[in-house]
Design a protein around this motif. Sequence first.
Motif, PDB file in Angstrom:
ATOM      1  N   LEU A 189       0.824  -1.213   0.000  1.00  0.00           N
ATOM      2  CA  LEU A 189       0.000   0.000   0.000  1.00  0.00           C
ATOM      3  C   LEU A 189       0.859   1.264   0.000  1.00  0.00           C
ATOM      4  O   LEU A 189       0.547   2.233  -0.698  1.00  0.00           O
ATOM      5  N   GLY A 193       0.297   0.454  -4.184  1.00  0.00           N
ATOM      6  CA  GLY A 193      -0.593  -0.627  -4.574  1.00  0.00           C
ATOM      7  C   GLY A 193      -2.032  -0.348  -4.182  1.00  0.00           C
ATOM      8  O   GLY A 193      -2.309   0.421  -3.251  1.00  0.00           O
ATOM      9  N   ASP A 194      -2.960  -0.971  -4.891  1.00  0.00           N
ATOM     10  CA  ASP A 194      -4.391  -0.778  -4.659  1.00  0.00           C
ATOM     11  C   ASP A 194      -4.909  -1.837  -3.695  1.00  0.00           C
ATOM     12  O   ASP A 194      -4.629  -3.029  -3.855  1.00  0.00           O
ATOM     13  N   GLU A 195      -5.656  -1.413  -2.696  1.00  0.00           N
ATOM     14  CA  GLU A 195      -6.223  -2.328  -1.706  1.00  0.00           C
ATOM     15  C   GLU A 195      -7.026  -3.449  -2.370  1.00  0.00           C
ATOM     16  O   GLU A 195      -7.013  -4.600  -1.919  1.00  0.00           O
ATOM     17  N   CYS A 196      -7.697  -3.121  -3.460  1.00  0.00           N
ATOM     18  CA  CYS A 196      -8.529  -4.110  -4.154  1.00  0.00           C
ATOM     19  C   CYS A 196      -7.695  -5.243  -4.754  1.00  0.00           C
ATOM     20  O   CYS A 196      -8.197  -6.360  -4.926  1.00  0.00           O
ATOM     21  N   ASN A 197      -6.446  -4.949  -5.071  1.00  0.00           N
ATOM     22  CA  ASN A 197      -5.579  -5.952  -5.690  1.00  0.00           C
ATOM     23  C   ASN A 197      -4.626  -6.624  -4.699  1.00  0.00           C
ATOM     24  O   ASN A 197      -3.799  -7.439  -5.096  1.00  0.00           O
TER      25      ASN A 197
END
Length: 379
Positions: A189, A193-197
Amino acid sequence: MLRVTTASLCTYCQRIKFSLNPVAPFSKVTSTNNRLENPHTIEALYKLSVDIGKVRKFKSWVLSETSAYVSEIADMLRDMGADSSLIASILQNHPEAILCRPQDIKAQKNLWMSVCATDRELISIIEKFPAAFFMMSHHENQHANIVYLQSLGLCKRIIGKVMASAPQSFSQPVQRNKEVLHTLRETYLELGGDECNLRVWLQKLLGHNPFILLWPAAAWRDGLCFLTDQGFTKEEILSLVSCLRASIAELQPETMHQTLSFFEQVLDCSKEELKQIVLCCPAILSFPLPSLVQRFYGLMDIGLNTEQIKECPAVLELTTQMVLYRMQKLASCGYDTHSGSLDILVGSKRDFDMICGMLQQRHQKTMVNTTTSLRSVEE
């Protein structure tokens, strides 16, 4: 008079000897612990066609244990779909399995079935990683770690792969794995980076490198801090972590520094150029420096130059022998690697063979056209 021992008899002779006296011929004192072997264990293993000689050679102490559950373990494996040869192979490679109590094995099977879809999938894991399955001393830690990883939404296949390939990570307290995965989550994060991924990213790391949970959280932080100090951006560090499949934790900052210093010197490049080389070929950070030095000078010896390596650092992932072989094969197809790009050298064997096939066709066509043109001129 020549005296023949049981160990020296061929399989056929052993069968005859066993039919006459099924217990006594196999009773002997082990060489490691000076204890008499359990004749019932020997008999049961023999009936399953287990190579007693190999067990004696590598795990002789098992044969002298008072309590053994050979038939019970064999029945359990048979119920899961293992045939006779597979049962013999498992007990031969991991004879300690026969010392596990049936009730413990039942509990262990239930535990593993929480991450395996079928009995056949589990028996396949036991075949490859028997020590992981028959590890009974850390059942509670194994269960707690499975529950924790499932709570993160990780798929059963990945959890099962980590359990089988790196059982030590499931034997350790769940709190340690929580610390490592928390560090990974923060890292992902913080680097953009994306929380969803996140879940997909974690699964890829664990799938490619099941041993990442064995490295303490501090090792991750040290590696990431070093890359930050070298001027890599967050996006670039995230890319490196993903490409190196989490092996950043295994690398010592001092080792990475030595590698970067070597290439900065021999390639005579700037800090920015060095960064681009690493981003093009992250693997150079994970190779031992002596191997990289040997490969670099090996490429120099076969006629390549530093500019070519700067443009295609991935060539360092191949051994000098492999590079030379591919260069010679390309030369036979009419391609000169000394004046062209080295990108054509890297890649899988399948891709390289495909490229060579196309070059060969083009080369043959060129030769035919040249021959035709010469004939026309002569006429």
